[in-house]
Design an enzyme around this catalytic site. Structure first.
Site, PDB file in Angstrom:
ATOM      1  N   CYS A  55      -8.663  81.157  -8.016  1.00  0.00           N
ATOM      2  CA  CYS A  55      -7.254  81.446  -7.727  1.00  0.00           C
ATOM      3  C   CYS A  55      -6.859  80.922  -6.348  1.00  0.00           C
ATOM      4  O   CYS A  55      -7.340  81.427  -5.330  1.00  0.00           O
ATOM      5  CB  CYS A  55      -7.047  82.953  -7.834  1.00  0.00           C
ATOM      6  N   CYS A  58      -5.425  83.490  -3.925  1.00  0.00           N
ATOM      7  CA  CYS A  58      -6.493  84.392  -3.455  1.00  0.00           C
ATOM      8  C   CYS A  58      -7.227  83.762  -2.276  1.00  0.00           C
ATOM      9  O   CYS A  58      -7.562  84.436  -1.300  1.00  0.00           O
ATOM     10  CB  CYS A  58      -7.493  84.676  -4.574  1.00  0.00           C
TER      11      CYS A  58
END
Length: 131
Positions: A55, A58
């Site tokens: 991600c 993230c």
């Protein structure tokens, strides 16, 4: 700001790096239970970051999260890889990553979905002011 919703993970992808911070990586349910019990005993608010190695948002928020763990030692900062702990993450109804849960005495007091740095900073600062 952003969040990720589902993607297959490749084995080559590295773990998210929380260098320089005081972020505890949760590797299993027992580890989670131990850290929650420790936080409750010490009267610490827990900030749990459910994220994924693949991600992008993230990865972007990880250094911010690590820095916050240094700035706010009165909190316990945890991170959980949703792909490594799929069943556990599912029990928290994670629909996008990153998702941050704020827990006091084991109970959820707030939640943030997405890598929204200003909002994350605002929520953590507000909890620090109220603690």
């Amino acid at each position: 700001m952003g969040s990720c919703v589902g993607k297959e993970r490749s084995d080559e992808e590295d773990k998210i790096d929380f260098k320089g911070g005081n972020v505890h990586v949760i590797s299993n349910k027992e580890n989670w239970d131990h850290k929650i019990a420790e936080a409750n005993k010490d009267g610490k608010i827990v900030i749990a970051n459910f994220s994924a190695a693949w991600c992008g948002p993230c990865r972007v928020i990880a250094p911010v999260y690590a820095e916050m763990s240094q700035t706010y030692p009165q909190f316990m900062f945890l991170t959980i890889d949703v792909d490594e702990l799929m069943d556990f993450s599912s029990s928290w109804d994670i629909r996008a990553t990153p998702t941050f849960f704020f827990l006091k005495n084991g109970e959820q007091v707030d939640k943030l979905v997405g890598a929204n740095k200003p909002e994350l900073e605002k929520k953590v600062a507000a909890l620090a002011d109220s603690a």
